[in-house]
Design a protein around this motif. Sequence first.
Motif, PDB file in Angstrom:
ATOM      1  N   GLU A   1       0.833  -1.205   0.000  1.00 35.77           N
ATOM      2  CA  GLU A   1       0.000   0.000   0.000  1.00 35.77           C
ATOM      3  C   GLU A   1       0.869   1.258   0.000  1.00 35.77           C
ATOM      4  O   GLU A   1       0.593   2.217  -0.731  1.00 35.77           O
ATOM      5  CB  GLU A   1      -0.926   0.005   1.228  1.00 35.77           C
ATOM      6  CG  GLU A   1      -1.841   1.219   1.279  1.00 35.77           C
ATOM      7  CD  GLU A   1      -2.722   1.250   2.515  1.00 35.77           C
ATOM      8  OE1 GLU A   1      -3.594   2.131   2.603  1.00 35.77           O
ATOM      9  OE2 GLU A   1      -2.527   0.390   3.405  1.00 35.77           O
ATOM     10  N   ILE A   2       1.928   1.255   0.814  1.00 31.30           N
ATOM     11  CA  ILE A   2       2.835   2.396   0.846  1.00 31.30           C
ATOM     12  C   ILE A   2       3.535   2.556  -0.504  1.00 31.30           C
ATOM     13  O   ILE A   2       3.737   3.682  -0.985  1.00 31.30           O
ATOM     14  CB  ILE A   2       3.877   2.232   1.975  1.00 31.30           C
ATOM     15  CG1 ILE A   2       3.211   2.330   3.355  1.00 31.30           C
ATOM     16  CG2 ILE A   2       4.979   3.283   1.859  1.00 31.30           C
ATOM     17  CD1 ILE A   2       2.624   3.695   3.658  1.00 31.30           C
TER      18      ILE A   2
ATOM     19  N   ARG B   1       9.224   8.499   2.426  1.00 31.09           N
ATOM     20  CA  ARG B   1       9.514   9.147   3.712  1.00 31.09           C
ATOM     21  C   ARG B   1       8.426  10.158   4.067  1.00 31.09           C
ATOM     22  O   ARG B   1       8.035  10.280   5.232  1.00 31.09           O
ATOM     23  CB  ARG B   1      10.886   9.823   3.664  1.00 31.09           C
ATOM     24  CG  ARG B   1      12.061   8.850   3.672  1.00 31.09           C
ATOM     25  CD  ARG B   1      13.378   9.559   3.892  1.00 31.09           C
ATOM     26  NE  ARG B   1      13.741  10.420   2.780  1.00 31.09           N
ATOM     27  CZ  ARG B   1      14.473  10.040   1.743  1.00 31.09           C
ATOM     28  NH1 ARG B   1      14.903   8.789   1.653  1.00 31.09           N
ATOM     29  NH2 ARG B   1      14.763  10.890   0.775  1.00 31.09           N
ATOM     30  N   HIS B   2       7.940  10.895   3.086  1.00 32.00           N
ATOM     31  CA  HIS B   2       6.905  11.892   3.374  1.00 32.00           C
ATOM     32  C   HIS B   2       5.576  11.258   3.762  1.00 32.00           C
ATOM     33  O   HIS B   2       4.769  11.878   4.463  1.00 32.00           O
ATOM     34  CB  HIS B   2       6.715  12.828   2.179  1.00 32.00           C
ATOM     35  CG  HIS B   2       7.653  13.983   2.170  1.00 32.00           C
ATOM     36  ND1 HIS B   2       8.979  13.864   1.799  1.00 32.00           N
ATOM     37  CD2 HIS B   2       7.477  15.288   2.527  1.00 32.00           C
ATOM     38  CE1 HIS B   2       9.563  15.032   1.913  1.00 32.00           C
ATOM     39  NE2 HIS B   2       8.681  15.916   2.349  1.00 32.00           N
ATOM     40  N   LEU B   3       5.330  10.039   3.318  1.00 32.45           N
ATOM     41  CA  LEU B   3       4.066   9.372   3.632  1.00 32.45           C
ATOM     42  C   LEU B   3       4.057   8.729   5.018  1.00 32.45           C
ATOM     43  O   LEU B   3       3.004   8.305   5.491  1.00 32.45           O
ATOM     44  CB  LEU B   3       3.775   8.292   2.577  1.00 32.45           C
ATOM     45  CG  LEU B   3       3.255   8.822   1.234  1.00 32.45           C
ATOM     46  CD1 LEU B   3       3.423   7.770   0.153  1.00 32.45           C
ATOM     47  CD2 LEU B   3       1.797   9.243   1.362  1.00 32.45           C
ATOM     48  N   ALA B   4       5.207   8.655   5.653  1.00 36.76           N
ATOM     49  CA  ALA B   4       5.291   7.968   6.948  1.00 36.76           C
ATOM     50  C   ALA B   4       4.433   8.669   7.999  1.00 36.76           C
ATOM     51  O   ALA B   4       4.543   9.879   8.213  1.00 36.76           O
ATOM     52  CB  ALA B   4       6.741   7.902   7.414  1.00 36.76           C
ATOM     53  N   LYS B   5       3.554   7.915   8.612  1.00 36.50           N
ATOM     54  CA  LYS B   5       2.771   8.374   9.773  1.00 36.50           C
ATOM     55  C   LYS B   5       1.920   9.607   9.491  1.00 36.50           C
ATOM     56  O   LYS B   5       1.712  10.453  10.372  1.00 36.50           O
ATOM     57  CB  LYS B   5       3.696   8.641  10.968  1.00 36.50           C
ATOM     58  CG  LYS B   5       4.580   7.468  11.359  1.00 36.50           C
ATOM     59  CD  LYS B   5       5.456   7.829  12.547  1.00 36.50           C
ATOM     60  CE  LYS B   5       6.437   6.715  12.863  1.00 36.50           C
ATOM     61  NZ  LYS B   5       7.473   6.559  11.844  1.00 36.50           N
TER      62      LYS B   5
ATOM     63  N   LYS C   1      -1.788  15.315   3.642  1.00 36.53           N
ATOM     64  CA  LYS C   1      -0.774  16.027   4.412  1.00 36.53           C
ATOM     65  C   LYS C   1       0.613  15.804   3.810  1.00 36.53           C
ATOM     66  O   LYS C   1       1.433  16.734   3.744  1.00 36.53           O
ATOM     67  CB  LYS C   1      -0.797  15.552   5.873  1.00 36.53           C
ATOM     68  CG  LYS C   1       0.149  16.317   6.796  1.00 36.53           C
ATOM     69  CD  LYS C   1      -0.238  17.782   6.906  1.00 36.53           C
ATOM     70  CE  LYS C   1       0.645  18.513   7.906  1.00 36.53           C
ATOM     71  NZ  LYS C   1       0.307  19.957   7.980  1.00 36.53           N
ATOM     72  N   ALA C   2       0.880  14.579   3.366  1.00 34.09           N
ATOM     73  CA  ALA C   2       2.175  14.281   2.735  1.00 34.09           C
ATOM     74  C   ALA C   2       2.371  15.133   1.482  1.00 34.09           C
ATOM     75  O   ALA C   2       3.471  15.637   1.224  1.00 34.09           O
ATOM     76  CB  ALA C   2       2.254  12.803   2.389  1.00 34.09           C
TER      77      ALA C   2
END
Length: 321
Positions: A28-29, A81-85, A90-91
């Motif tokens: 998915e990521i 990295r920008h999609l983390a958490k 928002k990313a």
Amino acid sequence: MKINGDLPIPRDVIQQILDSPIPYETEEIEQQSKDLLATLTKPEEVDVAAQSSYAYWLATLSDQPPTEGEREKMALREMRRHLAKTTFEKAQELLQGTIQIRMEHRIDIIRACFMENIEYDSEEDEQLAKKMRSMIELDLKDQICVVRGHDKEKLAILTIFARTAKGNSDEAFLFVMLYAMERATAATEFLSLGANEKLMVVLDFGSFKASSAPSWNASKAVAMVLQHHFPERLRRLLILDPPFWLRTMYAMVSPFLDPLTKAKFQVCSGERQKRKVIAEFVDADQAMPFMLPDGKLVGDVVVPHYTRNVPFHEGYHNPPK
């Protein structure tokens, strides 16, 4: 901008990093990373995202530039990295901010300004590099920020010492923090040949004086840039001998931090506690004596040697005697 002569790293080593697989956590990521990349409609935006990799940036300056596929791959690392958490929306917002900051603050020139064999694209860029050299070296003498050693996971250690003087300007403080972060991420990238992307940061408040601290506005601006535009870079932050106000603040906010964030922070006071905590993460041969009594990385940091002689992607080593 181009390099006249040899690269600071062999091209085949750079290629190993470009070939390193992207550490997607889930399928998915991976798909979301591709979707996020698709929101970048300008080729220069994709290139700026890819240039978050020091290895990729060096390759663009060589006579063997990266392929389109390699550009997309290194940009996808930044998407992940920008999609983390956070949410996709928002990313996307943070990513646009990151690209803007990297372009406005000329991260490429921050990386290149101490290299002797660089040919700049314009006289304006050459003068900016000269300005950055002067500001970074002067401010580093007031507050040493140095990549020296690595932890047991082979992540570069960025040590930031307390300021000894007020500093020259808020702009110089920001330049130094960007320079320090870029050197640290480059060091981890080459230590691990692209397998790792994070670093360990040590903040040493042992000789802290409030009168020498940067302005609140400068500190806030730097904190915002590092938090939002260097996502998923921090593996661990050790805060050594913090002043009372900082210990109090941490005690107040600590209960509200999520477990993953809280696990990244360690606050240590006194030689015994520092030794216990640091020894868990760092071997003596990769520690300075202020970290561990038997630390082998001895000798003061000589700023001009660090900026001018130690390659950007390497940790500090003493000048020859």
